[in-house]
Design a protein around this motif. Structure first.
Motif, PDB file in Angstrom:
ATOM      1  N   SER A  39       0.840  -1.190   0.000  1.00  0.00           N
ATOM      2  CA  SER A  39       0.000   0.000   0.000  1.00  0.00           C
ATOM      3  C   SER A  39       0.880   1.247   0.000  1.00  0.00           C
ATOM      4  CB  SER A  39      -0.914   0.019   1.231  1.00  0.00           C
ATOM      5  OG  SER A  39      -1.774  -1.098   1.233  1.00  0.00           O
ATOM      6  N   ILE A  40       0.437   2.277  -0.718  1.00  0.00           N
ATOM      7  CA  ILE A  40       1.158   3.543  -0.764  1.00  0.00           C
ATOM      8  C   ILE A  40       0.160   4.682  -0.592  1.00  0.00           C
ATOM      9  CG2 ILE A  40       2.999   2.665  -2.261  1.00  0.00           C
ATOM     10  CD1 ILE A  40       1.598   4.114  -4.598  1.00  0.00           C
ATOM     11  N   TYR A  41       0.635   5.827  -0.113  1.00  0.00           N
ATOM     12  CA  TYR A  41      -0.204   7.020  -0.070  1.00  0.00           C
ATOM     13  C   TYR A  41       0.094   7.833  -1.321  1.00  0.00           C
ATOM     14  CZ  TYR A  41      -2.704  11.102   1.583  1.00  0.00           C
ATOM     15  OH  TYR A  41      -3.587  12.143   1.681  1.00  0.00           O
ATOM     16  N   PHE A  42      -0.861   7.872  -2.231  1.00  0.00           N
ATOM     17  CA  PHE A  42      -0.630   8.473  -3.544  1.00  0.00           C
ATOM     18  C   PHE A  42      -1.920   9.122  -4.037  1.00  0.00           C
ATOM     19  CE2 PHE A  42       0.179   7.977  -8.271  1.00  0.00           C
ATOM     20  CZ  PHE A  42       1.245   8.860  -8.319  1.00  0.00           C
ATOM     21  N   ALA A  43      -1.809  10.314  -4.587  1.00  0.00           N
ATOM     22  CA  ALA A  43      -2.969  11.043  -5.119  1.00  0.00           C
ATOM     23  C   ALA A  43      -4.060  11.191  -4.056  1.00  0.00           C
ATOM     24  CB  ALA A  43      -3.517  10.336  -6.364  1.00  0.00           C
TER      25      ALA A  43
ATOM     26  N   ARG B 205      -2.558  15.431 -10.084  1.00  0.00           N
ATOM     27  CA  ARG B 205      -1.760  16.655 -10.187  1.00  0.00           C
ATOM     28  C   ARG B 205      -0.288  16.380  -9.849  1.00  0.00           C
ATOM     29  NH1 ARG B 205      -3.700  20.861  -6.318  1.00  0.00           N
ATOM     30  NH2 ARG B 205      -4.114  19.071  -4.980  1.00  0.00           N
ATOM     31  N   PRO B 206       0.621  17.081 -10.512  1.00  0.00           N
ATOM     32  CA  PRO B 206       2.059  16.887 -10.247  1.00  0.00           C
ATOM     33  C   PRO B 206       2.538  17.662  -9.030  1.00  0.00           C
ATOM     34  CG  PRO B 206       1.778  18.480 -12.000  1.00  0.00           C
ATOM     35  CD  PRO B 206       0.383  17.992 -11.646  1.00  0.00           C
ATOM     36  N   ILE B 207       1.885  17.446  -7.879  1.00  0.00           N
ATOM     37  CA  ILE B 207       2.313  18.104  -6.651  1.00  0.00           C
ATOM     38  C   ILE B 207       3.499  17.345  -6.060  1.00  0.00           C
ATOM     39  CG2 ILE B 207       0.033  19.071  -6.187  1.00  0.00           C
ATOM     40  CD1 ILE B 207      -0.409  16.847  -4.173  1.00  0.00           C
ATOM     41  N   LYS B 208       4.183  17.988  -5.119  1.00  0.00           N
ATOM     42  CA  LYS B 208       5.428  17.434  -4.572  1.00  0.00           C
ATOM     43  C   LYS B 208       5.232  16.036  -4.008  1.00  0.00           C
ATOM     44  CE  LYS B 208       9.079  18.423  -1.202  1.00  0.00           C
ATOM     45  NZ  LYS B 208       9.558  19.379  -0.177  1.00  0.00           N
TER      46      LYS B 208
ATOM     47  N   HIS C 216       6.150   8.823  -6.660  1.00  0.00           N
ATOM     48  CA  HIS C 216       6.519   8.260  -7.959  1.00  0.00           C
ATOM     49  C   HIS C 216       7.970   7.766  -7.926  1.00  0.00           C
ATOM     50  CE1 HIS C 216       6.773   8.041 -12.417  1.00  0.00           C
ATOM     51  NE2 HIS C 216       7.975   8.551 -12.238  1.00  0.00           N
ATOM     52  N   GLN C 217       8.862   8.610  -7.427  1.00  0.00           N
ATOM     53  CA  GLN C 217      10.274   8.246  -7.342  1.00  0.00           C
ATOM     54  C   GLN C 217      10.504   7.130  -6.331  1.00  0.00           C
ATOM     55  OE1 GLN C 217      12.267  11.934  -6.446  1.00  0.00           O
ATOM     56  NE2 GLN C 217      11.991  12.763  -8.487  1.00  0.00           N
ATOM     57  N   LYS C 218       9.765   7.176  -5.207  1.00  0.00           N
ATOM     58  CA  LYS C 218       9.957   6.176  -4.157  1.00  0.00           C
ATOM     59  C   LYS C 218       9.567   4.785  -4.633  1.00  0.00           C
ATOM     60  CE  LYS C 218       8.720   5.096   0.634  1.00  0.00           C
ATOM     61  NZ  LYS C 218       7.947   5.533   1.830  1.00  0.00           N
ATOM     62  N   VAL C 219       8.449   4.673  -5.329  1.00  0.00           N
ATOM     63  CA  VAL C 219       8.000   3.365  -5.815  1.00  0.00           C
ATOM     64  C   VAL C 219       9.008   2.789  -6.802  1.00  0.00           C
ATOM     65  CG1 VAL C 219       6.248   2.174  -7.197  1.00  0.00           C
ATOM     66  CG2 VAL C 219       5.550   3.796  -5.422  1.00  0.00           C
ATOM     67  N   ILE C 220       9.443   3.616  -7.749  1.00  0.00           N
ATOM     68  CA  ILE C 220      10.416   3.136  -8.733  1.00  0.00           C
ATOM     69  C   ILE C 220      11.722   2.771  -8.047  1.00  0.00           C
ATOM     70  CG2 ILE C 220      11.754   3.777 -10.771  1.00  0.00           C
ATOM     71  CD1 ILE C 220       9.430   5.560 -11.613  1.00  0.00           C
ATOM     72  N   GLY C 221      12.130   3.591  -7.067  1.00  0.00           N
ATOM     73  CA  GLY C 221      13.369   3.320  -6.339  1.00  0.00           C
ATOM     74  C   GLY C 221      13.330   2.011  -5.577  1.00  0.00           C
TER      75      GLY C 221
ATOM     76  N   PRO D 212      11.770   2.840 -16.011  1.00  0.00           N
ATOM     77  CA  PRO D 212      10.888   3.828 -15.380  1.00  0.00           C
ATOM     78  C   PRO D 212      10.048   4.581 -16.403  1.00  0.00           C
ATOM     79  CG  PRO D 212      13.099   4.715 -15.589  1.00  0.00           C
ATOM     80  CD  PRO D 212      13.167   3.305 -16.096  1.00  0.00           C
ATOM     81  N   PHE D 213       8.842   4.937 -16.009  1.00  0.00           N
ATOM     82  CA  PHE D 213       8.007   5.832 -16.798  1.00  0.00           C
ATOM     83  C   PHE D 213       8.095   7.222 -16.188  1.00  0.00           C
ATOM     84  CE2 PHE D 213       6.592   1.921 -18.398  1.00  0.00           C
ATOM     85  CZ  PHE D 213       5.773   2.117 -19.503  1.00  0.00           C
ATOM     86  N   SER D 214       7.969   8.235 -17.021  1.00  0.00           N
ATOM     87  CA  SER D 214       7.960   9.597 -16.506  1.00  0.00           C
ATOM     88  C   SER D 214       6.647   9.848 -15.770  1.00  0.00           C
ATOM     89  CB  SER D 214       8.137  10.605 -17.643  1.00  0.00           C
ATOM     90  OG  SER D 214       7.126  10.435 -18.617  1.00  0.00           O
ATOM     91  N   PHE D 215       6.628  10.860 -14.914  1.00  0.00           N
ATOM     92  CA  PHE D 215       5.451  11.147 -14.108  1.00  0.00           C
ATOM     93  C   PHE D 215       4.244  11.446 -14.997  1.00  0.00           C
ATOM     94  CE2 PHE D 215       2.502  13.862 -11.879  1.00  0.00           C
ATOM     95  CZ  PHE D 215       2.380  13.241 -10.652  1.00  0.00           C
ATOM     96  N   GLY D 216       3.097  10.865 -14.609  1.00  0.00           N
ATOM     97  CA  GLY D 216       1.847  11.222 -15.267  1.00  0.00           C
ATOM     98  C   GLY D 216       1.356  10.281 -16.344  1.00  0.00           C
TER      99      GLY D 216
END
Length: 247
Positions: free
Chosen positions: A25-29, A55-58, A64-69, A80-84
Motif C-alpha cells: 500500500s502507498i499514499y498516492f494522489a 496533479r504533479p504536486i510534490k 513516484h520516485q519512491k516506488v520506482i526506487g 521507469p516511466f515519466s510522471f503522469g
C-alpha cells in the motif's frame, strides 16, 4: 482483471524484471492505494488506480520516485516511466506491457544490474563575476551601438562555452572512462557549467562516488556540485510508447 471506476485510470510507475512480488500500500494522489502488478513472462508492470485529474504536486512526485526506487533495489532491470503516464484500463496496461516487451527484452542486458547517477555543476556567482571582470567582459562604459552590444554578447557566450568545455574535460571525460555509459544533458541555467548522467554497475557505486568527490574537491570554492542518485536508467532507456497503426 479488476474494473476501474469511472473518472479513474491506471497510473503506470515502471516495468521491472521480477519473478515474485508482494502486495503493498502507498499514499498516492490523496489516499491509500494498493499497488497493482500485471505480469508478462519475467516482467511486471507496476501501477495504481488514480483519478484522471492527478496533479504533479510534490507529494505525488516523491511517491513516484519512491516506488520506482524500491524496485531498483530488488530488481535486476527497471524501466521507469515519466510522471503522469495513465492508461484507461487493466486491459490497456496489459496490452502496453506485451507490446513493449520485445524492445525491453533487447534493452535489459544493457541496464541489468546497473544504476544511473547524475552530476550538475553550478558556478558560484562571485567567482563567475570575478572571471568575467578578468576577461574584460564588463565594459567601463555602457555600449551604445548595436554592433558593440552584439560583440559583447558574443564575447560573453564564448567565455561560457570555453568554461563549460573546461569542466567537461576536468570532470566528464574522467567519469566517462569508468562508467558503463555516459551522456551530456542540456544546460538549464546561465550559471550551470555541466549537466551529465552516468550508468554504472551497482557494485561500483561507492568507488564512483569517491571519484566524483575527488574531482570536485579542488573546485569547491568556484562551484557548487549536485550529485544525485542512484536512479533507474532514465537517460539510458529509450522506450517507444507509440503503437504502430495498421493501414
Amino acid at each position: 482483471m479488476g474494473v476501474i471506476e469511472d473518472k479513474n485510470g491506471l497510473y503506470v510507475f515502471c516495468i521491472a524484471e521480477k519473478k515474485s512480488w508482494k502486495s503493498e500500500s502507498i499514499y498516492f494522489a490523496g489516499k491509500i492505494r494498493e499497488l497493482i502488478f500485471l505480469p508478462y513472462r519475467e516482467m511486471i508492470l507496476v501501477a495504481a488506480e488514480v483519478p484522471l485529474n492527478l496533479r504533479p504536486i510534490k507529494e505525488n512526485l516523491l511517491m513516484h520516485q519512491k516506488v520506482i526506487g524500491s524496485f531498483l533495489k530488488t530488481s535486476d532491470a527497471v524501466f521507469p516511466f515519466s510522471f503522469g503516464h495513465v492508461v484507461m484500463s487493466h486491459r490497456e496496461a496489459a496490452s502496453l506491457l506485451q507490446r513493449l516487451y520485445p524492445q525491453l527484452k533487447n534493452m535489459s542486458p544493457h541496464i541489468r544490474g546497473k544504476i544511473e547517477v547524475g552530476l550538475k555543476v553550478i558556478g558560484k556567482k562571485d567567482w563567475l563575476l570575478k572571471m568575467i571582470m578578468e576577461n574584460q567582459l564588463v565594459p567601463l562604459e555602457q555600449p551604445t551601438s548595436m554592433k558593440e552590444r552584439i560583440k559583447l554578447g558574443e564575447m560573453a557566450e564564448h567565455f561560457f562555452v570555453t568554461l563549460r568545455k573546461q569542466f567537461e574535460v576536468n570532470f566528464h571525460q574522467h567519469l566517462s572512462l569508468v562508467a558503463e555509459q555516459s551522456r551530456m544533458n542540456s544546460i538549464l541555467t546561465e550559471t550551470m557549467l555541466l549537466n551529465t548522467s552516468y550508468l554504472i554497475k551497482k557494485e561500483e557505486e561507492t568507488a564512483f562516488d569517491h571519484l566524483v568527490e575527488k574531482l570536485c574537491e579542488p573546485w569547491k570554492d568556484q562551484a557548487d556540485f549536485l550529485y544525485t542518485g542512484p536512479w533507474p536508467a532514465y537517460n539510458f532507456v529509450d522506450i517507444s510508447l507509440h503503437e504502430e497503426k495498421s493501414s
